[in-house]
Motif scaffolding. Structure first.
Motif, PDB file in Angstrom:
ATOM      1  N   PRO A  85       0.822  -1.212   0.000  1.00 36.05           N
ATOM      2  CA  PRO A  85       0.000   0.000   0.000  1.00 36.05           C
ATOM      3  C   PRO A  85       0.859   1.267   0.000  1.00 36.05           C
ATOM      4  O   PRO A  85       1.894   1.318   0.666  1.00 36.05           O
ATOM      5  CB  PRO A  85      -0.809  -0.109   1.293  1.00 36.05           C
ATOM      6  CG  PRO A  85      -0.726  -1.547   1.694  1.00 36.05           C
ATOM      7  CD  PRO A  85       0.603  -2.032   1.199  1.00 36.05           C
ATOM      8  N   MET A  86       0.403   2.289  -0.711  1.00 38.27           N
ATOM      9  CA  MET A  86       1.168   3.529  -0.793  1.00 38.27           C
ATOM     10  C   MET A  86       1.333   4.184   0.572  1.00 38.27           C
ATOM     11  O   MET A  86       2.376   4.774   0.852  1.00 38.27           O
ATOM     12  CB  MET A  86       0.509   4.497  -1.777  1.00 38.27           C
ATOM     13  CG  MET A  86       1.291   5.787  -1.999  1.00 38.27           C
ATOM     14  SD  MET A  86       3.033   5.542  -2.516  1.00 38.27           S
ATOM     15  CE  MET A  86       2.805   4.862  -4.165  1.00 38.27           C
ATOM     16  N   GLU A  87       0.326   4.075   1.432  1.00 39.96           N
ATOM     17  CA  GLU A  87       0.464   4.679   2.753  1.00 39.96           C
ATOM     18  C   GLU A  87       1.588   4.016   3.551  1.00 39.96           C
ATOM     19  O   GLU A  87       2.309   4.677   4.313  1.00 39.96           O
ATOM     20  CB  GLU A  87      -0.856   4.634   3.531  1.00 39.96           C
ATOM     21  CG  GLU A  87      -1.447   3.260   3.752  1.00 39.96           C
ATOM     22  CD  GLU A  87      -2.422   2.844   2.650  1.00 39.96           C
ATOM     23  OE1 GLU A  87      -3.287   1.994   2.933  1.00 39.96           O
ATOM     24  OE2 GLU A  87      -2.313   3.369   1.512  1.00 39.96           O
ATOM     25  N   LEU A  88       1.759   2.709   3.370  1.00 38.87           N
ATOM     26  CA  LEU A  88       2.861   2.016   4.036  1.00 38.87           C
ATOM     27  C   LEU A  88       4.195   2.425   3.420  1.00 38.87           C
ATOM     28  O   LEU A  88       5.180   2.628   4.136  1.00 38.87           O
ATOM     29  CB  LEU A  88       2.669   0.498   3.920  1.00 38.87           C
ATOM     30  CG  LEU A  88       3.797  -0.373   4.484  1.00 38.87           C
ATOM     31  CD1 LEU A  88       4.021  -0.084   5.966  1.00 38.87           C
ATOM     32  CD2 LEU A  88       3.490  -1.860   4.268  1.00 38.87           C
ATOM     33  N   ILE A  89       4.229   2.551   2.098  1.00 37.75           N
ATOM     34  CA  ILE A  89       5.446   2.996   1.430  1.00 37.75           C
ATOM     35  C   ILE A  89       5.897   4.332   1.996  1.00 37.75           C
ATOM     36  O   ILE A  89       7.067   4.524   2.352  1.00 37.75           O
ATOM     37  CB  ILE A  89       5.221   3.120  -0.092  1.00 37.75           C
ATOM     38  CG1 ILE A  89       4.980   1.743  -0.713  1.00 37.75           C
ATOM     39  CG2 ILE A  89       6.415   3.803  -0.759  1.00 37.75           C
ATOM     40  CD1 ILE A  89       4.590   1.785  -2.176  1.00 37.75           C
ATOM     41  N   ARG A  90       4.977   5.270   2.085  1.00 37.57           N
ATOM     42  CA  ARG A  90       5.323   6.617   2.559  1.00 37.57           C
ATOM     43  C   ARG A  90       5.771   6.600   4.024  1.00 37.57           C
ATOM     44  O   ARG A  90       6.685   7.337   4.422  1.00 37.57           O
ATOM     45  CB  ARG A  90       4.129   7.564   2.377  1.00 37.57           C
ATOM     46  CG  ARG A  90       3.766   7.847   0.927  1.00 37.57           C
ATOM     47  CD  ARG A  90       4.941   8.430   0.167  1.00 37.57           C
ATOM     48  NE  ARG A  90       4.588   8.853  -1.178  1.00 37.57           N
ATOM     49  CZ  ARG A  90       5.460   9.227  -2.108  1.00 37.57           C
ATOM     50  NH1 ARG A  90       6.760   9.181  -1.837  1.00 37.57           N
ATOM     51  NH2 ARG A  90       5.065   9.611  -3.301  1.00 37.57           N
ATOM     52  N   ALA A 141      15.286  -8.622   3.628  1.00 39.71           N
ATOM     53  CA  ALA A 141      13.843  -8.410   3.725  1.00 39.71           C
ATOM     54  C   ALA A 141      13.135  -8.681   2.405  1.00 39.71           C
ATOM     55  O   ALA A 141      13.757  -8.829   1.351  1.00 39.71           O
ATOM     56  CB  ALA A 141      13.565  -6.978   4.177  1.00 39.71           C
ATOM     57  N   ASN A 142      11.814  -8.717   2.468  1.00 37.20           N
ATOM     58  CA  ASN A 142      10.978  -8.800   1.270  1.00 37.20           C
ATOM     59  C   ASN A 142      11.440  -7.759   0.257  1.00 37.20           C
ATOM     60  O   ASN A 142      11.656  -6.597   0.584  1.00 37.20           O
ATOM     61  CB  ASN A 142       9.519  -8.557   1.667  1.00 37.20           C
ATOM     62  CG  ASN A 142       8.621  -8.262   0.496  1.00 37.20           C
ATOM     63  OD1 ASN A 142       8.594  -7.139   0.005  1.00 37.20           O
ATOM     64  ND2 ASN A 142       7.871  -9.247   0.054  1.00 37.20           N
ATOM     65  N   TYR A 143      11.592  -8.170  -0.994  1.00 35.97           N
ATOM     66  CA  TYR A 143      12.197  -7.307  -2.019  1.00 35.97           C
ATOM     67  C   TYR A 143      11.381  -6.045  -2.252  1.00 35.97           C
ATOM     68  O   TYR A 143      11.942  -4.951  -2.386  1.00 35.97           O
ATOM     69  CB  TYR A 143      12.338  -8.097  -3.320  1.00 35.97           C
ATOM     70  CG  TYR A 143      13.386  -7.547  -4.252  1.00 35.97           C
ATOM     71  CD1 TYR A 143      14.694  -8.005  -4.190  1.00 35.97           C
ATOM     72  CD2 TYR A 143      13.083  -6.565  -5.182  1.00 35.97           C
ATOM     73  CE1 TYR A 143      15.679  -7.513  -5.037  1.00 35.97           C
ATOM     74  CE2 TYR A 143      14.052  -6.064  -6.038  1.00 35.97           C
ATOM     75  CZ  TYR A 143      15.340  -6.540  -5.963  1.00 35.97           C
ATOM     76  OH  TYR A 143      16.304  -6.035  -6.797  1.00 35.97           O
ATOM     77  N   ALA A 144      10.053  -6.178  -2.339  1.00 43.15           N
ATOM     78  CA  ALA A 144       9.217  -5.002  -2.595  1.00 43.15           C
ATOM     79  C   ALA A 144       9.375  -3.967  -1.498  1.00 43.15           C
ATOM     80  O   ALA A 144       9.435  -2.759  -1.764  1.00 43.15           O
ATOM     81  CB  ALA A 144       7.756  -5.419  -2.726  1.00 43.15           C
ATOM     82  N   LEU A 145       9.470  -4.426  -0.267  1.00 41.66           N
ATOM     83  CA  LEU A 145       9.610  -3.505   0.854  1.00 41.66           C
ATOM     84  C   LEU A 145      10.921  -2.730   0.781  1.00 41.66           C
ATOM     85  O   LEU A 145      10.941  -1.498   0.867  1.00 41.66           O
ATOM     86  CB  LEU A 145       9.532  -4.261   2.179  1.00 41.66           C
ATOM     87  CG  LEU A 145       8.137  -4.558   2.711  1.00 41.66           C
ATOM     88  CD1 LEU A 145       8.198  -5.610   3.806  1.00 41.66           C
ATOM     89  CD2 LEU A 145       7.474  -3.284   3.226  1.00 41.66           C
ATOM     90  N   HIS A 146      12.028  -3.445   0.608  1.00 43.88           N
ATOM     91  CA  HIS A 146      13.296  -2.707   0.669  1.00 43.88           C
ATOM     92  C   HIS A 146      13.546  -1.917  -0.607  1.00 43.88           C
ATOM     93  O   HIS A 146      14.110  -0.824  -0.550  1.00 43.88           O
ATOM     94  CB  HIS A 146      14.461  -3.642   1.014  1.00 43.88           C
ATOM     95  CG  HIS A 146      14.997  -4.496  -0.077  1.00 43.88           C
ATOM     96  ND1 HIS A 146      15.747  -4.002  -1.110  1.00 43.88           N
ATOM     97  CD2 HIS A 146      14.928  -5.850  -0.269  1.00 43.88           C
ATOM     98  CE1 HIS A 146      16.125  -5.007  -1.901  1.00 43.88           C
ATOM     99  NE2 HIS A 146      15.637  -6.129  -1.414  1.00 43.88           N
ATOM    100  N   TRP A 147      13.104  -2.409  -1.744  1.00 40.81           N
ATOM    101  CA  TRP A 147      13.401  -1.682  -2.980  1.00 40.81           C
ATOM    102  C   TRP A 147      12.535  -0.434  -3.118  1.00 40.81           C
ATOM    103  O   TRP A 147      12.992   0.614  -3.566  1.00 40.81           O
ATOM    104  CB  TRP A 147      13.209  -2.576  -4.197  1.00 40.81           C
ATOM    105  CG  TRP A 147      13.657  -1.883  -5.444  1.00 40.81           C
ATOM    106  CD1 TRP A 147      12.881  -1.280  -6.376  1.00 40.81           C
ATOM    107  CD2 TRP A 147      15.007  -1.652  -5.839  1.00 40.81           C
ATOM    108  NE1 TRP A 147      13.664  -0.696  -7.344  1.00 40.81           N
ATOM    109  CE2 TRP A 147      14.974  -0.920  -7.044  1.00 40.81           C
ATOM    110  CE3 TRP A 147      16.246  -2.013  -5.307  1.00 40.81           C
ATOM    111  CZ2 TRP A 147      16.129  -0.530  -7.716  1.00 40.81           C
ATOM    112  CZ3 TRP A 147      17.389  -1.629  -5.989  1.00 40.81           C
ATOM    113  CH2 TRP A 147      17.324  -0.898  -7.166  1.00 40.81           C
TER     114      TRP A 147
END
Length: 387
Positions: A38-43, A83-89
């Motif tokens: 989710p974008m809110e988590l990304i931010r 970590a999970n790739y999407a999270l760290h990248w």
């Protein structure tokens, strides 16, 4: 080459690992379960990464990055790779170094917003009919007055859904070579929202849930001359100059995941008891652990040496190919053996092992397949002999 880490490098490792464990691990289950970030988590995580000084750390100091030498950067990448790739990248983004090849006007428009976390970049090379053979690309750009008109399709384009623009590599002509005609390639900045440029959902991938890919379509997409990155017909040159270390980045993130898998295997082998003793005391398990540790060490040494040589100006394509090849294949081996040691529990999603095992598969394909890496290595071995 000195094998001991400097005080600064130890601090980078400790800071990055602490951030990964505190800020990325807690969100892995959500991303794995939903396949969505989710974008809110990304931010939220992005802001914390910036506060910790970890965002865009691959960039030089003069543009606002951390200015890490290559070896220090690879140590940082290894820790993020746990970590999970999407999270760290996505949340701890490292904008592509190719953006540094742009003019000052291009840096203002594309590089600096990425450094500030306002947007993301993406690179568009691969096509449905041209993967490793980039010279075989069919997407074209033709000049029309002061503009260029782009047509064609790219696919497997990572995180294009959130990127504000793409750097698209297009065929802009042909040239005669001793082996026949070859395409001339040029790199272009293309802003999302440009008429004729469409980003479509890509494919569902067994590896790296939450890390999306997309299909890019160019249909008479018109862009101005100033959107050329580097020189006309010199797309391969700009890519080779600025993207060479991406293979080392893949190697480093694989090392992080392999180390995490080995850590779980060691803990389980020490805690799990069967037939009245710890299973780590059984030769069938202890030899697996020894081989896993030895292969991981070999992959680390190849990667750290290539990183060190990169800064000395002495790295070769074979050095980087060996590091990428070894690290990706070691990750696959370590992940598989870690699951074998855990038995059925290793395949359950209560542990990260099944994810690491799934995620490992793509690493031997992207950024140059294992076969391409072996080709690079053997070519460098044979050239001095005239073969």
């Amino acid at each position: 080459m000195h094998f001991a880490l400097t005080e600064e490098q130890r601090m980078i490792v400790d800071t990055t690992r602490a951030f990964v464990e505190a800020e990325l691990y807690p969100h892995e289950a959500l991303v794995e379960r939903t396949g969505h970030l989710p974008m809110e988590l990304i931010r939220e995580v992005q802001a914390k990464a910036m506060a910790a000084g970890l965002y865009a750390a691959n960039m030089p100091e003069e543009v606002g990055g951390a200015g890490l030498d290559t070896l220090s950067w690879l140590l940082y990448e290894r820790e993020l790779g746990r970590a999970n790739y999407a999270l760290h990248w996505t949340c701890v983004a490292r904008p592509s170094n190719i953006l540094l090849a742009g003019t000052e006007a291009q840096r203002q428009k594309y590089l600096y917003p990425c450094l500030r976390g306002e947007t993301w970049d993406c690179l568009a090379m691969t096509e449905p009919g041209a993967g490793s053979d980039l010279r075989g690309m069919q997407a074209t750009a033709r000049q029309d007055g002061g503009d260029w008109v782009l047509n064609g399709t790219k696919h497997f384009i990572s995180h294009a859904d959130i990127a504000g623009f793409t750097i698209a590599f297009m065929a802009t002509g042909e040239e005669e070579t001793p082996r026949g005609k070859k395409k001339k390639i040029t790199a272009f900045f293309v802003d999302k929202g440009t008429p004729g440029f469409t980003v479509r959902d890509g494919y569902r991938n067994v590896s790296h849930r939450g890390y999306s890919n997309a299909i890019l379509e160019f249909d008479d997409c018109r862009i101005p001359q100033e959107n050329i990155l580097g020189e006309l017909h010199k797309g391969f040159d700009v890519a080779n100059e600025w993207l060479g270390a991406t293979r080392l980045q893949v190697a480093a993130t694989c090392l992080g995941r392999a180390a995490r898998a080995l850590g779980h295997a060691l803990s389980y082998a020490a805690d799990r008891r069967q037939f009245g003793q710890q299973i780590g005391k059984f030769q069938g398990i202890s030899f697996k652990l020894a081989d896993m540790a030895m292969e991981l060490k070999a992959a680390e040494l190849l990667t750290w040496e290539a990183g060190w040589k990169f800064d000395q100006g002495s790295v070769t394509d074979a050095d980087m190919a060996m590091a990428k090849l070894k690290a990706t294949e070691v990750l696959a081996m370590v992940a598989d053996e870690a699951i074998q040691i855990h038995g059925g529990m290793g395949l359950m999603d209560e542990l990260p092992l099944e994810r690491i095992w799934r995620d490992a598969r793509v690493e031997r394909i992207w950024e140059g397949t294992s076969e391409i890496q072996r080709h690079i290595i053997s070519r460098e071995l044979l050239r001095p002999l005239g073969a």
